[in-house]
Design an enzyme around this catalytic site. Sequence first.
Site, PDB file in Angstrom:
ATOM      1  N   PRO A   9       0.791  -1.230   0.000  1.00 21.35           N
ATOM      2  CA  PRO A   9       0.000   0.000   0.000  1.00 21.35           C
ATOM      3  C   PRO A   9       0.830   1.290   0.000  1.00 21.35           C
ATOM      4  CG  PRO A   9      -0.114  -1.098   2.131  1.00 21.35           C
ATOM      5  CD  PRO A   9       0.523  -2.061   1.182  1.00 21.35           C
ATOM      6  N   ASN A  10       0.321   2.243  -0.730  1.00 20.45           N
ATOM      7  CA  ASN A  10       0.866   3.608  -0.815  1.00 20.45           C
ATOM      8  C   ASN A  10       2.150   3.724  -1.637  1.00 20.45           C
ATOM      9  OD1 ASN A  10      -1.171   4.886   0.888  1.00 20.45           O
ATOM     10  ND2 ASN A  10      -0.242   3.701   2.539  1.00 20.45           N
ATOM     11  N   ARG A  17       4.311  10.983  -2.003  1.00 17.18           N
ATOM     12  CA  ARG A  17       4.289  10.773  -0.554  1.00 17.18           C
ATOM     13  C   ARG A  17       5.658  11.064   0.064  1.00 17.18           C
ATOM     14  NH1 ARG A  17       4.809   4.363   1.070  1.00 17.18           N
ATOM     15  NH2 ARG A  17       4.294   5.227   3.099  1.00 17.18           N
ATOM     16  N   TYR A  22      11.065   9.073   0.957  1.00 15.05           N
ATOM     17  CA  TYR A  22      11.039   8.103  -0.142  1.00 15.05           C
ATOM     18  C   TYR A  22      11.603   8.636  -1.461  1.00 15.05           C
ATOM     19  CZ  TYR A  22       8.052   5.677   3.181  1.00 15.05           C
ATOM     20  OH  TYR A  22       7.574   5.061   4.309  1.00 15.05           O
ATOM     21  N   ASN A  74       8.092  -5.544  -1.194  1.00 16.97           N
ATOM     22  CA  ASN A  74       8.066  -4.437  -0.241  1.00 16.97           C
ATOM     23  C   ASN A  74       6.616  -4.382   0.239  1.00 16.97           C
ATOM     24  OD1 ASN A  74       7.964  -2.132   1.219  1.00 16.97           O
ATOM     25  ND2 ASN A  74       9.052  -0.848  -0.277  1.00 16.97           N
ATOM     26  N   ALA A  77       3.322  -0.894   4.717  1.00 14.66           N
ATOM     27  CA  ALA A  77       2.815  -0.927   6.096  1.00 14.66           C
ATOM     28  C   ALA A  77       2.410  -2.333   6.535  1.00 14.66           C
ATOM     29  CB  ALA A  77       1.647   0.030   6.242  1.00 14.66           C
ATOM     30  N   HIS A  80       4.506  -4.671   8.931  1.00 13.17           N
ATOM     31  CA  HIS A  80       4.493  -4.580  10.392  1.00 13.17           C
ATOM     32  C   HIS A  80       3.230  -5.174  11.018  1.00 13.17           C
ATOM     33  CE1 HIS A  80       7.601  -1.885   9.076  1.00 13.17           C
ATOM     34  NE2 HIS A  80       6.733  -1.012   8.592  1.00 13.17           N
ATOM     35  N   ASP A  87       2.028 -15.973   6.050  1.00 10.16           N
ATOM     36  CA  ASP A  87       1.495 -17.318   5.780  1.00 10.16           C
ATOM     37  C   ASP A  87       1.480 -17.623   4.282  1.00 10.16           C
ATOM     38  OD1 ASP A  87       1.170 -17.889   8.432  1.00 10.16           O
ATOM     39  OD2 ASP A  87      -0.995 -17.581   8.470  1.00 10.16           O
ATOM     40  N   GLU A  98      12.968  -9.320   1.109  1.00  7.71           N
ATOM     41  CA  GLU A  98      12.177  -8.199   1.631  1.00  7.71           C
ATOM     42  C   GLU A  98      12.947  -6.902   1.390  1.00  7.71           C
ATOM     43  OE1 GLU A  98      11.728  -8.504   5.866  1.00  7.71           O
ATOM     44  OE2 GLU A  98      10.670  -6.581   6.040  1.00  7.71           O
ATOM     45  N   HIS A 100      12.881  -2.554   1.692  1.00  7.42           N
ATOM     46  CA  HIS A 100      12.288  -1.284   2.139  1.00  7.42           C
ATOM     47  C   HIS A 100      13.133  -0.144   1.603  1.00  7.42           C
ATOM     48  CE1 HIS A 100       9.470  -3.324   4.678  1.00  7.42           C
ATOM     49  NE2 HIS A 100      10.469  -4.108   5.058  1.00  7.42           N
ATOM     50  N   ILE A 101      12.472   0.825   1.018  1.00  2.00           N
ATOM     51  CA  ILE A 101      13.172   1.980   0.438  1.00  2.00           C
ATOM     52  C   ILE A 101      13.892   2.765   1.536  1.00  2.00           C
ATOM     53  CG2 ILE A 101      12.805   4.188  -0.757  1.00  2.00           C
ATOM     54  CD1 ILE A 101      10.356   2.723  -2.149  1.00  2.00           C
ATOM     55  N   SER A 102      13.177   2.986   2.629  1.00  2.00           N
ATOM     56  CA  SER A 102      13.750   3.758   3.742  1.00  2.00           C
ATOM     57  C   SER A 102      14.462   2.806   4.706  1.00  2.00           C
ATOM     58  CB  SER A 102      12.646   4.507   4.473  1.00  2.00           C
ATOM     59  OG  SER A 102      11.763   3.592   5.118  1.00  2.00           O
ATOM     60  N   ARG A 107      13.600   4.248  12.153  1.00  3.27           N
ATOM     61  CA  ARG A 107      12.322   4.961  12.206  1.00  3.27           C
ATOM     62  C   ARG A 107      11.507   4.566  13.455  1.00  3.27           C
ATOM     63  NH1 ARG A 107       9.580   4.902   6.492  1.00  3.27           N
ATOM     64  NH2 ARG A 107       8.330   6.500   7.514  1.00  3.27           N
ATOM     65  N   ARG A 111       7.609   0.366  13.382  1.00 11.07           N
ATOM     66  CA  ARG A 111       8.182  -0.173  12.136  1.00 11.07           C
ATOM     67  C   ARG A 111       9.287  -1.202  12.400  1.00 11.07           C
ATOM     68  NH1 ARG A 111       5.915   3.337   8.233  1.00 11.07           N
ATOM     69  NH2 ARG A 111       5.601   5.385   9.171  1.00 11.07           N
TER      70      ARG A 111
HETATM   71  C1  DQA Z   1       8.385   1.081   3.571  1.00  7.16           C
HETATM   72  C2  DQA Z   1       8.516   1.281   5.086  1.00  7.16           C
HETATM   73  C3  DQA Z   1       7.192   1.004   5.764  1.00  7.16           C
HETATM   74  O1  DQA Z   1       7.330   1.169   7.162  1.00  7.16           O
HETATM   75  C4  DQA Z   1       6.132   1.961   5.264  1.00  7.16           C
HETATM   76  O2  DQA Z   1       4.891   1.650   5.855  1.00  7.16           O
HETATM   77  C5  DQA Z   1       6.040   2.010   3.789  1.00  7.16           C
HETATM   78  C6  DQA Z   1       7.268   1.923   2.990  1.00  7.16           C
HETATM   79  C7  DQA Z   1       9.681   1.443   2.809  1.00  7.16           C
HETATM   80  O3  DQA Z   1       9.784   1.061   1.652  1.00  7.16           O
HETATM   81  O4  DQA Z   1      10.562   2.107   3.363  1.00  7.16           O
HETATM   82  O5  DQA Z   1       4.965   2.208   3.226  1.00  7.16           O
HETATM   83  O6  DQA Z   1       8.127  -0.287   3.328  1.00  7.16           O
END
Ligand code: DQA
Length: 146
Positions: A9-10, A17, A22, A74, A77, A80, A87, A98, A100-102, A107, A111
């Site tokens: 998501p997002n 955003r 990001y 990725n 959210a 977490h 599963d 896995e 994560h951009i950040s 953080r 997270r």
């Molecule tokens: C994220 C980090 C997550 O905590 C956050 O909810 C995201 C992006 C990242 O790519 O850094 O939506 O997965």
Amino acid sequence: MKILVLNGPNLNMLGIREPEIYGNNTYPDLVRMIEDHCKKINVDVEVKQSNYEGELVTLIQKAYFYGVQGIVINPAAYTHTSIALLDALKAVNIPTVEVHISDVSKREDFRQISYVSKVAVKRIIGEGFDGYINAINYLVENYGQD
Ligand code: DQA
């Protein structure tokens, strides 16, 4: 090698955003970068994004039936919160990286939990968009046929 890149998501809002976290590059920029790289290294890639947990579960299940050999995820959210994604990844038993951009380790407390990391063969955090490329390369190097 057949790889699925899955974004939660997002992430379709990249470039809009929180650019201070990001960056300014957009989701289409990310997709283009991944597709260009995979073309160069002869990887058959599909890049998907969904804002819905159940849709992400379905895409993971479909990966099994389509013979996908590696997943880059990725979960955003849902990283977490989602036992359903954990599963699903356990069910298909496909090597998963896995991303994560950040740098989530620096953080908020909420997270610091990642359900997906319990099954991931590798975790790449804080490398921006390059994290996806490094994840794909890792899968090719460690799980590619030749
Ligand atoms: C994220 C980090 C997550 O905590 C956050 O909810 C995201 C992006 C990242 O790519 O850094 O939506 O997965």
